[in-house]
Design a protein around this motif. Structure first.
Motif, PDB file in Angstrom:
ATOM      1  N   LEU A 148     -45.741 -71.416 -22.006  1.00 56.08           N
ATOM      2  CA  LEU A 148     -46.615 -71.332 -23.176  1.00 56.08           C
ATOM      3  C   LEU A 148     -46.594 -72.642 -23.974  1.00 56.08           C
ATOM      4  O   LEU A 148     -47.630 -73.104 -24.457  1.00 56.08           O
ATOM      5  CB  LEU A 148     -46.192 -70.162 -24.071  1.00 56.08           C
ATOM      6  N   ALA A 149     -45.418 -73.241 -24.103  1.00 55.98           N
ATOM      7  CA  ALA A 149     -45.318 -74.505 -24.834  1.00 55.98           C
ATOM      8  C   ALA A 149     -46.086 -75.615 -24.124  1.00 55.98           C
ATOM      9  O   ALA A 149     -46.750 -76.442 -24.762  1.00 55.98           O
ATOM     10  CB  ALA A 149     -43.846 -74.893 -25.001  1.00 55.98           C
ATOM     11  N   SER A 150     -46.023 -75.626 -22.800  1.00 54.16           N
ATOM     12  CA  SER A 150     -46.705 -76.685 -22.035  1.00 54.16           C
ATOM     13  C   SER A 150     -48.220 -76.562 -22.105  1.00 54.16           C
ATOM     14  O   SER A 150     -48.936 -77.545 -21.884  1.00 54.16           O
ATOM     15  CB  SER A 150     -46.245 -76.651 -20.573  1.00 54.16           C
ATOM     16  N   LEU A 151     -48.713 -75.362 -22.403  1.00 53.57           N
ATOM     17  CA  LEU A 151     -50.157 -75.128 -22.440  1.00 53.57           C
ATOM     18  C   LEU A 151     -50.730 -75.186 -23.853  1.00 53.57           C
ATOM     19  O   LEU A 151     -51.933 -74.967 -24.050  1.00 53.57           O
ATOM     20  CB  LEU A 151     -50.467 -73.752 -21.820  1.00 53.57           C
ATOM     21  N   HIS A 152     -49.903 -75.497 -24.824  1.00 49.67           N
ATOM     22  CA  HIS A 152     -50.259 -75.415 -26.239  1.00 49.67           C
ATOM     23  C   HIS A 152     -51.562 -76.138 -26.565  1.00 49.67           C
ATOM     24  O   HIS A 152     -52.428 -75.613 -27.287  1.00 49.67           O
ATOM     25  CB  HIS A 152     -49.111 -75.973 -27.082  1.00 49.67           C
TER      26      HIS A 152
END
Length: 493
Positions: A148-152
Motif C-alpha cells: 500500500l505504501a509503494s502504491l501511494h
C-alpha cells in the motif's frame, strides 16, 4: 430513511462523555438464552432472516431484555456453524472490546460463527482469518502495508481516471434511459481500479476480460451466502434457507472463476511476489492472500461503500450539495487541483464521508472470542464474559447509539465538523476506532486510510461535474442500491 444536510454537530451525551464507564456500575448476569440445542439456533435464524429481519431481530431483544448486551444465536447455525452462541454487544461503549486483541482472539471469526472453506482461498487461511498471535499474521500484514505504501502516489490519479470513465458511462446511460442504476457501473469501475492498482494493467487486457467483476461477485457470494437472504416470496423461504443457510455451497462450483482471478493476479504481480518471497512468504500463499485483499477486502468493500455513499448524499438533498460544491470547487481552484493537501482542507467533505461510514458501515458485523474471563461495560451495567465465549457486535447499532449521537438515524452531513470531530472515536467501520491506526498487532483494516481517501475523491469528482442529483434507494443482499433519477451538470467550476 431520512437525512439532514446541516445541523449543529452532534454532542456526546453526558452518560458517555468518557470512554471509561463508571467503576461502580452494577455487575449483572447477561440476559437472554440460546434455546434448546439445534432448535434454538434455527428459530433465531428464521427470526433473523424471515420473521423479523435483521434490525428488528436485535431491537426486539434489546427491548425484551432492557439491555444492549445479551445472549442470542447468530446465523447461520446448523449445519454450517458448529456453535452459533454469541454475546451480542449493541452499544458504543461495550463494542470496542472487540478490537482489544490483548483480551480477545480473532481466530477464524472474520465473517462470523463459521469460516468459509479454504478451498475458496487456494487451501490457505488468509490473513483476515489469522489472530495477531500467529506468526504469519505479522508477516502478511507487514507485506500489505509495504504494498500500500509503494502504491501511494497512484491512488488519486488512478482513481480519478477510473471515475472519469464511470461518469462518461453514467451520462451515456442517463441520456438513453433517463435513469441509471449506479451499482453496476460502480462495481465495474471498482474492480478495474483495484486490478489496475495492484497489477498495473486493465483487466480487459487479461484473460479476465469484461467478466472480471462478475467472477469476483460469484466468489464473494460463495463465501457470504450463509449471511444473505435473496428476498424471495414467503413460499420459497424454506427452500432458500435450506440452500443458503443449512449447508455450505460447494466450492468446486466457483473454482474455475477463482483460478482465473488467481492466475491473472499471479501473472501481473511478479515484483510484489518477489518481495513476499524475500520476507519469508511462499509466492503461492502470498498471491492467494493478495487476491483476497484485492477481491474481498478492497473490491468487496467498495462494492458496498460507494453505493451507500451516493445513496445518503443523494437523499441529503440540494442544500448539502450546494455546500459541497462550494467547498470542493473553492479549494480545488486554490490548490490548483485534486491533491492530498486539497482533500485534507475539505472539512465538510471529510465529515460527509465519515457520516456515511457511521450510518451504514460497509462491514456490519464483528466477532471475537474471549481470551480470558473479562468484564464488559455498557452505558448502565457491567457484565462478565467467560473465557472462550464468542462476542458479537452489530456495528450499525453501535454507531447509531442514541446515548452518543444526537439524531442517530439521521444523516447529518456536518456531524463531524469542528467539535464534532471528537465523535470520530465512535466510528468503528474499520474494525477499530477511526482515531486509531492499523498495526501488525491489531486487526484494523490496513487500507483504512485508502478507503476514506477514495470516498472523498468520489465526492470531489462528483461535485466538480454536477451541481445536484437525485436518487432512488433500495436494499441488496448486502448493502444498498442507488439509482440516479436526475443529474444537473455543473454551471460553474
Amino acid at each position: 430513511m431520512s437525512s439532514k444536510s446541516s445541523s449543529s454537530p452532534s454532542k456526546l451525551h453526558s452518560s458517555s462523555s468518557d470512554d471509561s464507564p463508571p467503576t461502580d456500575l452494577p455487575l449483572k448476569p447477561i440476559p437472554g438464552n440460546y434455546g434448546k440445542p439445534f432448535f434454538g439456533p434455527i428459530k433465531d435464524r428464521l427470526d433473523y432472516f424471515y420473521h423479523q429481519g435483521k434490525d428488528t431481530f436485535f431491537q426486539t431483544r434489546i427491548q425484551e431484555h432492557q439491555s444492549t448486551v445479551f445472549r442470542t444465536n447468530m446465523p447461520p447455525g446448523p449445519f454450517i456453524s458448529s456453535n452459533s452462541k454469541v454475546i451480542a454487544l449493541l452499544d458504543a461503549i461495550s463494542f470496542p472490546i472487540l478490537f482489544d486483541t490483548s483480551k480477545v482472539q480473532k481466530l477464524d471469526v472474520f465473517v462470523g460463527t463459521y469460516m468459509p472453506s479454504t478451498a475458496l482461498t487456494g487451501g490457505y487461511r488468509v490473513c483476515a482469518y489469522l489472530d495477531p498471535s500467529e506468526p504469519k499474521h505479522a508477516l502478511l500484514k507487514r507485506l500489505i502495508f509495504s504494498i500500500l505504501a509503494s502504491l501511494h502516489d497512484k491512488y488519486i490519479p488512478l482513481f480519478r481516471n477510473c471515475l472519469s470513465e464511470l461518469f462518461v458511462n453514467l451520462e451515456d446511460q442517463f441520456s438513453d434511459k433517463g435513469k441509471v442504476y449506479f451499482n453496476t457501473i460502480s462495481d465495474k469501475m471498482s474492480f478495474d481500479f483495484v486490478f489496475r492498482l495492484f497489477c498495473d494493467q486493465n483487466p480487459l487486457d487479461t484473460s479476465l476480460g469484461s467478466k472480471a467483476s462478475t467472477m469476483s461477485d460469484k466468489w464473494l457470494f460463495f463465501q457470504l451466502a450463509p449471511l444473505m437472504t435473496l428476498g424471495l416470496p414467503k413460499l420459497l423461504n424454506f427452500f432458500e434457507d435450506l440452500l443458503l443457510h443449512t449447508f455450505p455451497l460447494p466450492a468446486f462450483l466457483v473454482k474455475s472463476d477463482y483460478n482465473k482471478l488467481y492466475n491473472a493476479f499471479y501473472g501481473s504481480m511478479a515484483s510484489i511476489l518477489d518481495e513476499a518471497e524475500q520476507s519469508g512468504i511462499q509466492r503461492t500463499e502470498a498471491c492467494h492472500n493478495l487476491v483476497f485483499m484485492a477481491g474481498f477486502n478492497t473490491y468487496g468493500g467498495l462494492k458496498t461503500l460507494l453505493p451507500a455513499l451516493i445513496k445518503w448524499v443523494g437523499l441529503a438533498g440540494e442544500k448539502l450539495h450546494r455546500e459541497l460544491c462550494d467547498e470542493i470547487r473553492t479549494i480545488v481552484r486554490a490548490e490548483g487541483g485534486v491533491t492530498f493537501s486539497a482533500l485534507e482542507k475539505m472539512t465538510l467533505t471529510k465529515s460527509v464521508v465519515y457520516e456515511a461510514l457511521r450510518i451504514e458501515p460497509p462491514v456490519a458485523f464483528q466477532y471475537a472470542k474471549a481470551k480470558e474471563d473479562l468484564v464488559v461495560h455498557s452505558h448502565d451495567a457491567a457484565f462478565e464474559i467467560k473465557k472462550g465465549e464468542t462476542i458479537f457486535g452489530y456495528q450499525p447499532f453501535a454507531t447509531k447509539d442514541p446515548k452518543v449521537f444526537e439524531d442517530p438515524e439521521e444523516f447529518v452531513g456536518h456531524r463531524f465538523v469542528g467539535e464534532g470531530e471528537k465523535l470520530l472515536k465512535y466510528v468503528y467501520w474499520s474494525n477499530g476506532r477511526e482515531t486509531d491506526d492499523p498495526t501488525v498487532e491489531n486487526k484494523q483494516c490496513p487500507a483504512k486510510d485508502l478507503v476514506v481517501l477514495l470516498s472523498r475523491v468520489m465526492l470531489v469528482e462528483l461535485f466538480l461535474r454536477y451541481d445536484t442529483f437525485t436518487i432512488e434507494a433500495g436494499t441488496l443482499l448486502l448493502g444498498s442500491s442507488a439509482t440516479f433519477t436526475s443529474l444537473t451538470k455543473a454551471t460553474s467550476i
